[in-house]
Design an enzyme around this catalytic site. Structure first.
Site, PDB file in Angstrom:
ATOM      1  N   LYS A 185      -3.330-103.117 -47.553  1.00 46.41           N
ATOM      2  CA  LYS A 185      -3.556-103.362 -48.990  1.00 46.41           C
ATOM      3  C   LYS A 185      -2.423-103.752 -49.839  1.00 46.41           C
ATOM      4  O   LYS A 185      -1.827-102.958 -50.622  1.00 46.41           O
ATOM      5  CB  LYS A 185      -4.283-102.050 -49.292  1.00 46.41           C
ATOM      6  CG  LYS A 185      -5.231-102.167 -50.584  1.00 46.41           C
ATOM      7  CD  LYS A 185      -6.561-102.891 -50.179  1.00 46.41           C
ATOM      8  CE  LYS A 185      -7.599-102.957 -51.410  1.00 46.41           C
ATOM      9  NZ  LYS A 185      -8.652-103.860 -51.090  1.00 46.41           N
ATOM     10  N   SER A 396     -12.781-106.745 -50.188  1.00 45.09           N
ATOM     11  CA  SER A 396     -12.697-105.482 -50.800  1.00 45.09           C
ATOM     12  C   SER A 396     -13.821-105.176 -51.639  1.00 45.09           C
ATOM     13  O   SER A 396     -14.734-105.009 -50.988  1.00 45.09           O
ATOM     14  CB  SER A 396     -11.389-105.318 -51.911  1.00 45.09           C
ATOM     15  OG  SER A 396     -10.889-103.960 -52.084  1.00 45.09           O
TER      16      SER A 396
END
Length: 601
Positions: A185, A396
């Site tokens: 991430k 996401s």
């Protein structure tokens, strides 16, 4: 003085309204198309999924929704040109294209379909071709470049900007919280490091190679060259010399513009001394195709939608484009209220038998994503098939709102996954104190009333609370994915951790079901609902009224910002990165957003 200023603004708005009214009332958008015409396509504007409404034709200098080409309009217009007997072929007059790989795939596919369905020719020409433009141009029958020009064929690269040293010099600290094991991430990395982490480099290299090989394979088929040869040519930079590019087979030859004009005249069947009949794609948008070649009146070939066709049922296509935020949003931002309402309208409409969600988003607010996800599940509970079509990005939060679909389509070069969450809390107290001489004092009622203050760092207890919240949201996220994809939570976690995947790789690990475009998703949804392939389509949400959009931009000052940005964007190559930083700084709550800004070069 204030009254006088207000009067000036009012006069200005009334004047603009008058111009719009006159433009919309009398202007005919359609072009006159003669026999032996050529459809000219120039990709001078950014390409977006859904084209803007054309209620008027007036240039306001880059605001009010102008300055873009709709991918949907482009595909529709090529289909129309394929059956239009007046159009003899297509001239791709292009040098560069502002689009991501997935959109380029769709454009290329539309060109290939045009050639296959119509038997008509496509010629591409430019003084120089960017790599993106060449990828599209290679789908043409013939590709030419100016003798002293060049084309790019060099492979892909991307570079990320990092701000940790700048923040250190400004005495700004950043407290970063990521979901457990969310090592991929990397949206937070620019604030933490001065270069990519090993995990981030790994994921970018993987999807970059996948996208490049997809481009290589497509060009190999079109140009009758092997992938190995194309990679060798990329490594040698042969294409930067147009004549050498022609000798290598990347293009069909070199020509001056007058020679291209002569070639187009020959192909369109007119004499050398006749005027070339070029019709710009923008002008062709509202042109109707004659029913018969000798018809004096131009009417659309296809009959209008019958009551019977309407009664059979429709497929609703809900466009979710942009970052995901709470609130209303607009045509370029996914507002949870607006998209949830569109999904709800599709669910409650008895004529809608299936729903396709077209997702083109890097993600955003985790909470807003969950609001939208809930509406997608209510569609399934109502017994209507729910299909997702992924565009350039469905990452996401973009994957969050997609994961519960009955079937997910993506292009091979779509970027998806990035299943993870994070939070960023800047700490600016030292900057204000040391750089500006500004100090802060506070009064609180409870032990942690100032937990989200940006002037002082959180203590260990507060940081622990935030970490627990992030962990719970991540666990909820992968749980939804596991349920939607029929996988175990452990299996989802192993391919999640914030990692971005290209669509082709996402298919292999189960994040998507099929490779295909929006049209493939619509066909699948129709079949699942027992509807014919050519069933009626309902586009949602309703697009903003252009006039209201312009007035809103005038009132908010976005007009000046848009004009300024259009002037300086070429001078500031990292403007898009800075824009994303600004968006991130305004983000509220926990974010489910893909790793920062990915630009392919």
């Amino acid at each position: 003085m204030l009254v006088f200023g207000g009067l000036l603004i009012l006069i200005f708005i009334i004047s603009i309204a008058g111009l719009i009214a006159s433009a919309s009332g009398d202007y005919d958008h359609s072009a006159k198309v003669n026999d032996n015409s050529i459809l000219e396509i120039s990709f001078e504007e950014p390409i977006i999924d859904r084209g803007k409404r054309r209620d008027f034709d007036f240039d306001f200098g880059g605001f009010g929704g102008g300055g873009s080409m709709g991918l949907d309009h482009f595909i529709e217009d090529l289909k129309k040109a394929a059956r239009d007997e007046r159009i003899k072929g297509v001239y791709l007059n292009l040098s560069s294209i502002a689009a991501s790989p997935s959109t380029l795939e769709d454009i290329r596919s539309a060109i290939a379909n045009f050639r296959a369905e119509s038997g008509k020719w496509v010629v591409a020409y430019s003084e120089e071709l960017s790599q993106s433009a060449y990828y599209v141009a290679s789908a043409a029958d013939e590709v030419y470049v100016y003798p002293e020009g060049m084309l790019e064929w060099k492979g892909l690269f991307t570079e990320l900007a990092f701000f940790s040293q700048m923040l250190e010099k400004l005495d700004v600290d950043v407290q970063v919280i990521r979901g457990p094991n969310n090592k991929y991430k990397s949206a937070v990395e620019p604030f933490m490091y001065d270069q990519m982490s090993d995990a981030n480099r790994e994921q970018i290299k993987t999807f970059l190679n996948t996208i490049w090989m997809e481009m290589v394979d497509d060009v190999a088929i079109s140009r009758n060259l092997s992938p190995e040869t194309l990679n060798m040519l990329a490594d040698s930079l042969v294409s930067f010399n147009a004549r050498e590019a022609a000798a290598a087979g990347l293009i069909d030859g070199v020509k001056y513009e007058d020679e291209i004009t002569a070639l187009l005249k020959e192909k369109s069947g007119i004499t050398a001394d006749a005027n070339l009949e070029l019709v710009a794609l923008a002008d062709y948008r509202d042109t109707r195709v004659p029913r018969r070649k000798d018809s004096a009146k131009e009417v659309e070939q296809e009959p209008a939608e019958s009551d019977t066709a309407s009664a059979i049922g429709k497929v609703a296509v809900v466009y979710a484009i942009g970052s995901i935020e709470s609130g209303e949003g607009d045509d370029e931002t996914i507002g949870s209220d607006r998209i949830a309402k569109a999904l709800r309208n599709a669910r409650e409409d008895e004529n809608v038998k299936a729903v396709v969600l077209r997702v083109n988003s890097p993600g955003g607010s985790a909470l807003a994503s969950d609001v939208i996800w809930r509406e997608t599940q209510l569609i399934k509970q109502a017994g209507k098939p729910f299909v997702v079509s992924m565009g350039d990005l469905a990452a996401s939060g973009g994957y969050y709102i997609s994961c519960g679909a009955d079937k997910i389509f993506a292009n091979p070069t779509t970027l998806t996954g990035s299943i993870g969450v994070f939070g960023i809390i800047p700490v600016t107290g030292d900057m204000f104190r040391n750089k500006l001489g500004i100090t802060f004092d506070e009064v609180t009622t409870n032990a942690h009333s100032d937990v989200l203050s940006t002037t002082e760092a959180m203590d260990d207890f507060e940081l622990g609370v935030m970490e627990n919240m992030i962990t719970e949201i991540y666990d909820h996220f992968i749980g939804l994915v596991a349920e939607g994809r029929g996988m175990s939570v452990a299996d989802v976690d192993s391919i999640a951790q914030g990692r971005v995947w290209a669509g082709k790789d996402a298919l292999e690990i189960g994040l998507v079901d099929e490779l295909g475009d929006l049209n493939d998703a619509i066909k699948a949804a129709a079949a699942m609902a027992g509807l014919p392939e050519d069933c009626s389509i309902l586009d949602l949400p309703e697009m903003e009224d252009p006039f209201e959009e312009i007035l809103k931009e005038i009132a908010s000052g976005e007009v000046t910002a848009a004009a300024l940005e259009s002037r300086i964007s070429e001078k500031l190559p990292y403007l898009s990165t800075l824009r994303e930083v600004e968006k991130l700084s305004r983000s509220k709550g926990v974010q489910a957003r893909m790793p920062f800004v990915i630009e392919f070069k």
